[in-house]
Design a protein around this motif. Structure first.
Motif, PDB file in Angstrom:
ATOM      1  N   LYS A   1       0.845  -1.187   0.000  1.00  0.00           N
ATOM      2  CA  LYS A   1       0.000   0.000   0.000  1.00  0.00           C
ATOM      3  C   LYS A   1       0.885   1.243   0.000  1.00  0.00           C
ATOM      4  O   LYS A   1       1.754   1.389   0.856  1.00  0.00           O
ATOM      5  N   LEU A   2       0.665   2.106  -0.966  1.00  0.00           N
ATOM      6  CA  LEU A   2       1.407   3.366  -1.030  1.00  0.00           C
ATOM      7  C   LEU A   2       0.445   4.482  -0.650  1.00  0.00           C
ATOM      8  O   LEU A   2      -0.517   4.771  -1.375  1.00  0.00           O
ATOM      9  N   LYS A   3       0.695   5.092   0.525  1.00  0.00           N
ATOM     10  CA  LYS A   3      -0.163   6.193   0.983  1.00  0.00           C
ATOM     11  C   LYS A   3       0.457   7.498   0.516  1.00  0.00           C
ATOM     12  O   LYS A   3       1.634   7.749   0.768  1.00  0.00           O
ATOM     13  N   VAL A   4      -0.341   8.299  -0.167  1.00  0.00           N
ATOM     14  CA  VAL A   4       0.201   9.546  -0.713  1.00  0.00           C
ATOM     15  C   VAL A   4      -0.618  10.744  -0.243  1.00  0.00           C
ATOM     16  O   VAL A   4      -1.768  10.611   0.159  1.00  0.00           O
ATOM     17  N   LYS A   5       0.020  11.903  -0.303  1.00  0.00           N
ATOM     18  CA  LYS A   5      -0.669  13.174  -0.060  1.00  0.00           C
ATOM     19  C   LYS A   5      -1.025  13.770  -1.415  1.00  0.00           C
ATOM     20  O   LYS A   5      -0.322  13.542  -2.394  1.00  0.00           O
ATOM     21  N   PRO A   6      -2.114  14.534  -1.450  1.00  0.00           N
ATOM     22  CA  PRO A   6      -2.457  15.171  -2.730  1.00  0.00           C
ATOM     23  C   PRO A   6      -1.451  16.264  -3.096  1.00  0.00           C
ATOM     24  O   PRO A   6      -0.784  16.820  -2.225  1.00  0.00           O
ATOM     25  N   GLY A   7      -1.358  16.529  -4.405  1.00  0.00           N
ATOM     26  CA  GLY A   7      -0.571  17.660  -4.897  1.00  0.00           C
ATOM     27  C   GLY A   7       0.929  17.518  -4.720  1.00  0.00           C
ATOM     28  O   GLY A   7       1.628  18.518  -4.580  1.00  0.00           O
ATOM     29  N   LYS A   8       1.433  16.302  -4.683  1.00  0.00           N
ATOM     30  CA  LYS A   8       2.876  16.095  -4.495  1.00  0.00           C
ATOM     31  C   LYS A   8       3.441  15.275  -5.657  1.00  0.00           C
ATOM     32  O   LYS A   8       2.699  14.581  -6.364  1.00  0.00           O
ATOM     33  N   THR A   9       4.763  15.341  -5.795  1.00  0.00           N
ATOM     34  CA  THR A   9       5.430  14.534  -6.804  1.00  0.00           C
ATOM     35  C   THR A   9       6.256  13.449  -6.116  1.00  0.00           C
ATOM     36  O   THR A   9       7.110  13.755  -5.290  1.00  0.00           O
ATOM     37  N   TYR A  10       5.953  12.219  -6.433  1.00  0.00           N
ATOM     38  CA  TYR A  10       6.674  11.076  -5.876  1.00  0.00           C
ATOM     39  C   TYR A  10       7.575  10.480  -6.954  1.00  0.00           C
ATOM     40  O   TYR A  10       7.193  10.420  -8.128  1.00  0.00           O
ATOM     41  N   LEU A  11       8.755  10.054  -6.536  1.00  0.00           N
ATOM     42  CA  LEU A  11       9.654   9.351  -7.456  1.00  0.00           C
ATOM     43  C   LEU A  11       9.540   7.856  -7.153  1.00  0.00           C
ATOM     44  O   LEU A  11       9.908   7.412  -6.061  1.00  0.00           O
ATOM     45  N   LEU A  12       8.991   7.111  -8.102  1.00  0.00           N
ATOM     46  CA  LEU A  12       8.897   5.655  -7.933  1.00  0.00           C
ATOM     47  C   LEU A  12      10.104   5.027  -8.618  1.00  0.00           C
ATOM     48  O   LEU A  12      10.353   5.264  -9.801  1.00  0.00           O
ATOM     49  N   ARG A  13      10.836   4.257  -7.840  1.00  0.00           N
ATOM     50  CA  ARG A  13      12.025   3.577  -8.385  1.00  0.00           C
ATOM     51  C   ARG A  13      11.626   2.143  -8.701  1.00  0.00           C
ATOM     52  O   ARG A  13      11.599   1.294  -7.814  1.00  0.00           O
ATOM     53  N   LEU A  14      11.295   1.886  -9.958  1.00  0.00           N
ATOM     54  CA  LEU A  14      10.779   0.581 -10.377  1.00  0.00           C
ATOM     55  C   LEU A  14      11.927  -0.357 -10.727  1.00  0.00           C
ATOM     56  O   LEU A  14      12.841   0.025 -11.455  1.00  0.00           O
ATOM     57  N   ILE A  15      11.848  -1.568 -10.208  1.00  0.00           N
ATOM     58  CA  ILE A  15      12.884  -2.577 -10.452  1.00  0.00           C
ATOM     59  C   ILE A  15      12.180  -3.879 -10.808  1.00  0.00           C
ATOM     60  O   ILE A  15      11.307  -4.326 -10.061  1.00  0.00           O
ATOM     61  N   ASN A  16      12.541  -4.498 -11.919  1.00  0.00           N
ATOM     62  CA  ASN A  16      11.977  -5.819 -12.197  1.00  0.00           C
ATOM     63  C   ASN A  16      12.974  -6.889 -11.774  1.00  0.00           C
ATOM     64  O   ASN A  16      13.949  -7.156 -12.475  1.00  0.00           O
TER      65      ASN A  16
ATOM     66  N   VAL B   1       6.506  -0.942 -19.582  1.00  0.00           N
ATOM     67  CA  VAL B   1       7.005  -2.294 -19.801  1.00  0.00           C
ATOM     68  C   VAL B   1       8.348  -2.349 -19.104  1.00  0.00           C
ATOM     69  O   VAL B   1       9.168  -1.443 -19.259  1.00  0.00           O
ATOM     70  N   ILE B   2       8.560  -3.398 -18.319  1.00  0.00           N
ATOM     71  CA  ILE B   2       9.840  -3.508 -17.632  1.00  0.00           C
ATOM     72  C   ILE B   2      10.275  -4.969 -17.647  1.00  0.00           C
ATOM     73  O   ILE B   2       9.558  -5.852 -17.190  1.00  0.00           O
ATOM     74  N   GLY B   3      11.411  -5.215 -18.267  1.00  0.00           N
ATOM     75  CA  GLY B   3      11.923  -6.572 -18.388  1.00  0.00           C
ATOM     76  C   GLY B   3      12.755  -6.933 -17.177  1.00  0.00           C
ATOM     77  O   GLY B   3      13.268  -6.044 -16.478  1.00  0.00           O
ATOM     78  N   PRO B   4      12.921  -8.238 -16.886  1.00  0.00           N
ATOM     79  CA  PRO B   4      13.796  -8.635 -15.788  1.00  0.00           C
ATOM     80  C   PRO B   4      15.174  -7.988 -15.962  1.00  0.00           C
ATOM     81  O   PRO B   4      15.734  -8.003 -17.050  1.00  0.00           O
ATOM     82  N   GLY B   5      15.680  -7.387 -14.902  1.00  0.00           N
ATOM     83  CA  GLY B   5      16.984  -6.734 -14.959  1.00  0.00           C
ATOM     84  C   GLY B   5      16.900  -5.254 -15.226  1.00  0.00           C
ATOM     85  O   GLY B   5      17.865  -4.534 -15.001  1.00  0.00           O
ATOM     86  N   GLN B   6      15.754  -4.782 -15.706  1.00  0.00           N
ATOM     87  CA  GLN B   6      15.641  -3.355 -16.002  1.00  0.00           C
ATOM     88  C   GLN B   6      15.147  -2.578 -14.787  1.00  0.00           C
ATOM     89  O   GLN B   6      14.436  -3.115 -13.932  1.00  0.00           O
ATOM     90  N   THR B   7      15.531  -1.316 -14.738  1.00  0.00           N
ATOM     91  CA  THR B   7      15.045  -0.406 -13.701  1.00  0.00           C
ATOM     92  C   THR B   7      14.574   0.865 -14.399  1.00  0.00           C
ATOM     93  O   THR B   7      15.136   1.258 -15.424  1.00  0.00           O
ATOM     94  N   THR B   8      13.545   1.481 -13.865  1.00  0.00           N
ATOM     95  CA  THR B   8      13.001   2.702 -14.465  1.00  0.00           C
ATOM     96  C   THR B   8      12.516   3.615 -13.353  1.00  0.00           C
ATOM     97  O   THR B   8      11.762   3.184 -12.490  1.00  0.00           O
ATOM     98  N   ASN B   9      12.937   4.874 -13.383  1.00  0.00           N
ATOM     99  CA  ASN B   9      12.402   5.836 -12.428  1.00  0.00           C
ATOM    100  C   ASN B   9      11.284   6.629 -13.089  1.00  0.00           C
ATOM    101  O   ASN B   9      11.438   7.112 -14.209  1.00  0.00           O
ATOM    102  N   VAL B  10      10.180   6.736 -12.373  1.00  0.00           N
ATOM    103  CA  VAL B  10       9.050   7.505 -12.888  1.00  0.00           C
ATOM    104  C   VAL B  10       8.581   8.503 -11.831  1.00  0.00           C
ATOM    105  O   VAL B  10       8.711   8.258 -10.630  1.00  0.00           O
ATOM    106  N   LEU B  11       8.063   9.631 -12.302  1.00  0.00           N
ATOM    107  CA  LEU B  11       7.437  10.597 -11.408  1.00  0.00           C
ATOM    108  C   LEU B  11       5.942  10.343 -11.399  1.00  0.00           C
ATOM    109  O   LEU B  11       5.328  10.166 -12.454  1.00  0.00           O
ATOM    110  N   LEU B  12       5.401  10.301 -10.188  1.00  0.00           N
ATOM    111  CA  LEU B  12       3.961  10.164 -10.003  1.00  0.00           C
ATOM    112  C   LEU B  12       3.479  11.469  -9.379  1.00  0.00           C
ATOM    113  O   LEU B  12       3.866  11.789  -8.247  1.00  0.00           O
ATOM    114  N   LYS B  13       2.710  12.219 -10.130  1.00  0.00           N
ATOM    115  CA  LYS B  13       2.168  13.480  -9.605  1.00  0.00           C
ATOM    116  C   LYS B  13       0.774  13.183  -9.077  1.00  0.00           C
ATOM    117  O   LYS B  13      -0.086  12.729  -9.841  1.00  0.00           O
ATOM    118  N   THR B  14       0.562  13.394  -7.789  1.00  0.00           N
ATOM    119  CA  THR B  14      -0.748  13.050  -7.233  1.00  0.00           C
ATOM    120  C   THR B  14      -1.747  14.170  -7.526  1.00  0.00           C
ATOM    121  O   THR B  14      -1.363  15.317  -7.775  1.00  0.00           O
TER     122      THR B  14
END
Ligand code: NAG
Ligand code: NAG
Ligand code: NAG
Ligand code: NAG
Ligand code: NAG
Ligand code: NAG
Ligand code: NAG
Ligand code: NAG
Ligand code: NAG
Ligand code: NAG
Ligand code: NAG
Ligand code: NAG
Ligand code: CU
Length: 574
Positions: free
Chosen positions: A215-230, A265-278
């Motif tokens: 569970k990812l609890k977020v506040k409104p109006g913020k930018t979160y950096l999600l560090r995605l790793i497969n 799309v994220i393959g095994p071994g790949q990492t991707t950083n994304v911004l999530l703007k709430t």
């Protein structure tokens, strides 16, 4: 007595001389970690298993450093299984002894033994990860490796309010070691995993799993950096969050030109950083984040969906008891066109601070077919692979055989390569055929421990060509010790006269793991400026187990700082 004025002058001159080459202010610090490999009983899907862990944690502990820092990670093996840890994506400049793949750079750390991985993070910042690199131990032995920018350095995007690692995995109700042993014994495909996980948790779409939900609890109006790793063993994944668009800003610890997408799309071994703007106001809804497999080809795969929950914080007074649960739409399981378009969106930032350094001229060209094949069935056995054979996989029809008495790096360094490996890895297929057309009648692979030897500083162009032998499939190809630039991709057979004209040498993405499209090809370039022995392999673990791997030997250069130093004194022996 020494004249202090002269001494001061000498010191200042030295600092100026050094700062012309390296940024003195940015020299990092030493960070120490201890990894105790131990068993831990973990329950998922109502099944308790004793799993291999680091420090009893699943997923494993976060390793956090800044660009420029030296890492000293002491790995102590308290279990009966052999261990080796790989720092996935770390360049390991002149520290190949710390890279980790078992029998390639080092022998495993045996029961009761320990080894200190010693390496410095140079010229990289972003999300990487670490994982075991021996048989299928990485099924549970993995964790994030986060590289923050240098102190006082900023991101080339809005500073995130919070940073959240999101690490995807595969959960097996049985011991993954038994799964791979059985597959290699029978020659058939491996049993599929029972669930996908987000940060170790399968989520509410499985039986008996709702309490194990990320569970990812977020506040409104913020930018979160999600560090995605497969960190999944075998599955490339689609990922999306309901009603939220994500902005991709980085891949494999290199910044990219930001682009928006609803599905990754994220393959095994790949990492991707994304911004999530709430959203600016807390919506009256709960948002699922979902991940499930992208797959074409033959065989059974884990066709299940992991769900995590994105939830907005709100004051208890106006908190409704039930809120609608929204789900993101993900592409069809076999959406190869979507995957190719997505891979094609990645472009290097190519700014003055983070320039592209793609080789413009090429010293050596390689054309590598990647795909499946078969090994004969032993006489006294019946095999469950295609037509009663055993499954295999290869690069240029060579299915890689791991040494078992030493590591390639050690035998190379001490000049004892005789009978451990040969240097005749083919630079192109010995028998060309229509790689994406009708497969050849004979699908048998050759077996061998073969390498390519490169002189220091060689510029390499390498085309990975998928084959349709036993079904076209997408392969995430991973290179140790380097990043490569992906200069081109396409479907069908690579055309050496037409396709290079369209190569992108302006802002190609820089990665350590890139997806070869099912029934297609990618072209990459890199400079062999890191002496050592470097594994290159498909990061789908079963393909690696079947031999879809090879190694590069990069020779020392002439200058002292172009040579691989000797191994540390605690380097594990076979
Ligand atoms: C795991 O559980 C089994 C059975 O209950 C027990 O015998 C074993 O000691 C436990 N192992 C650990 C590492 O806790
Ligand atoms: C780590 O490696 C560096 C570079 O080879 C070396 O100077 C340093 O002494 C090593 N540190 C330890 C603790 O072994
Ligand atoms: C979520 O997206 C759907 C479809 O685009 C839209 O109808 C709905 O209003 C959105 N809900 C929220 C809470 O954002
Ligand atoms: C995946 O599951 C769906 C139903 O949930 C099924 O229709 C489909 O055939 C499955 N695909 C594979 C490749 O197993
Ligand atoms: C939130 O949604 C639920 C379920 O749809 C509904 O019962 C409730 O009235 C809504 N609350 C608000 C404040 O809109
Ligand atoms: C994906 O699979 C579906 C159902 O099996 C099939 O109808 C469709 O043509 C396939 N799409 C692609 C792009 O292969
Ligand atoms: C049959 O194969 C097994 C391994 O699969 C081997 O251990 C055994 O020695 C073989 N027997 C004969 C008679 O070749
Ligand atoms: C299957 O194997 C047999 C003998 O091993 C061979 O004669 C036959 O051509 C093979 N069939 C296919 C479809 O590969
Ligand atoms: C070690 O490797 C050699 C060469 O590939 C092979 O002949 C031998 O059977 C292997 N030994 C073990 C114990 O796996
Ligand atoms: C290769 O096979 C594909 C699919 O059958 C076909 O479309 C293509 O023309 C063939 N290419 C060559 C060079 O024969
Ligand atoms: C390969 O198989 C095709 C039919 O699938 C046949 O026409 C051809 O003669 C075979 N080639 C060889 C070399 O066996
Ligand atoms: C490496 O080669 C490039 C040309 O491709 C050259 O400019 C550079 O000086 C060389 N670097 C070293 C360290 O030899
Ligand atoms: Cu593969």
């Amino acid at each position: 007595m020494l004249n202090m004025g002269v001494l001061r002058y000498v010191l200042v001159a030295c600092l100026i001389a050094i700062s012309n080459h390296v940024n003195v202010a940015s020299a990092g610090i030493t960070r120490r970690y201890k990894f105790d490999i131990q068993l831990k009983n973990v329950t998922r899907l109502c099944k308790t298993r004793s799993i291999l862990t680091v420090n009893g944690k699943f997923p494993g502990p976060r390793v956090i450093a800044r660009e420029g820092d030296n890492l000293l990670i002491k790995v102590v093996n308290h279990v009966s299984t052999n261990i080796s840890i790989h720092w996935h994506g770390i360049r390991q400049l002149r520290s190949g002894w710390a890279d980790g793949p078992a029998y390639i750079t080092q022998c495993p750390i045996r029961t009761g033994q320990s080894y200190v991985y010693n390496f410095t993070v140079t010229g990289q910042r972003g999300t990487l990860w670490w994982h075991a690199h021996i048989t299928w131990v990485r099924a549970t032995v993995y964790g994030p490796l986060i590289i923050l920018p240098k102190l006082h350095d900023s991101y080339p995007f809005p500073k995130p309010y919070k940073q959240i690692p999101i690490i995807f995995g595969e959960w097996f109700n049985v011991d993954p070691q038994a799964v791979i042993q059985q597959a290699l014994q029978t020659g058939g495909g491996p049993n599929a995993s029972d669930a996908h996980t987000i940060n170790g948790l399968p989520g509410p779409l499985y039986n008996c799993s709702a309490k194990d939900t990320y569970k990812l609890k977020v506040k409104p109006g913020k930018t979160y950096l999600l560090r995605l790793i497969n960190a999944a063993l075998n599955d490339q994944l689609f990922f999306g969050i309901a009603n939220h668009t994500l902005t991709v800003v980085e891949a494999d610890a290199s910044y990219v030109k930001p682009f928006k997408t609803n599905v990754l799309v994220i393959g095994p071994g790949q990492t991707t950083n994304v911004l999530l703007k709430t959203k600016h106001v807390s919506p009256n809804a709960t948002f699922f984040m979902l991940a499930r497999t992208y797959f074409v080809g033959q065989g059974t795969i884990d066709n299940t969906t992991v769900a995590g929950i994105l939830e907005y914080e709100r004051k208890a007074s106006n908190s409704p008891k039930t809120r609608p649960v929204l789900k993101p739409a993900l592409p069809a399981i076999n959406a190869t066109g979507f995957v190719a378009n997505f891979s094609n969106m990645f472009r290097s930032l190519a700014s003055s601070k983070f320039p592209v350094d793609v080789p413009k001229t090429v010293d050596r060209k390689f054309f590598f077919t990647v795909g499946l094949g078969t090994n004969p069935c032993p006489k006294n056995q019946t095999c469950q692979g295609p037509n009663g054979t055993k499954f295999a996989a290869s690069i240029n029809n060579v299915s890689f055989v791991l040494p078992n008495t030493t590591s390639l790096l050690r035998s190379y360094f001490f000049g004892k390569s005789n009978r451990v490996f040969t240097t005749d890895f083919p630079s192109s297929p010995i028998f060309p055929f229509n790689y994406t057309g009708m497969p050849p009648n004979n699908t048998m692979v050759a077996r061998g421990t073969k390498v390519v030897v490169l002189k220091y500083n060689t510029t390499v162009e390498l085309v990975f060509q998928d084959t349709s032998i036993l079904g076209a499939e997408s392969h995430p190809l991973h290179l140790h010790g380097f990043n490569f630039y992906v200069v081109g991709q396409g479907f069908g057979n690579f055309d050496p006269t037409r396709d290079p004209k369209r190569f992108n040498l302006l802002d190609p993405v820089e990665r350590n793991t890139a997806l070869v499209p099912a029934g297609g090809w990618i072209a990459v370039r890199f400079r062999a400026d890191n002496p050592g022995v470097w594994l290159m392999h498909c990061h789908i673990e079963i393909h690696l187990s079947w031999g879809l791997t090879m190694a590069w030997v990069v020779l020392d250069g002439d200058l002292p700082n172009q040579k691989l130093p000797p191994p540390p004194s605690d380097f594990p022996k076979c």
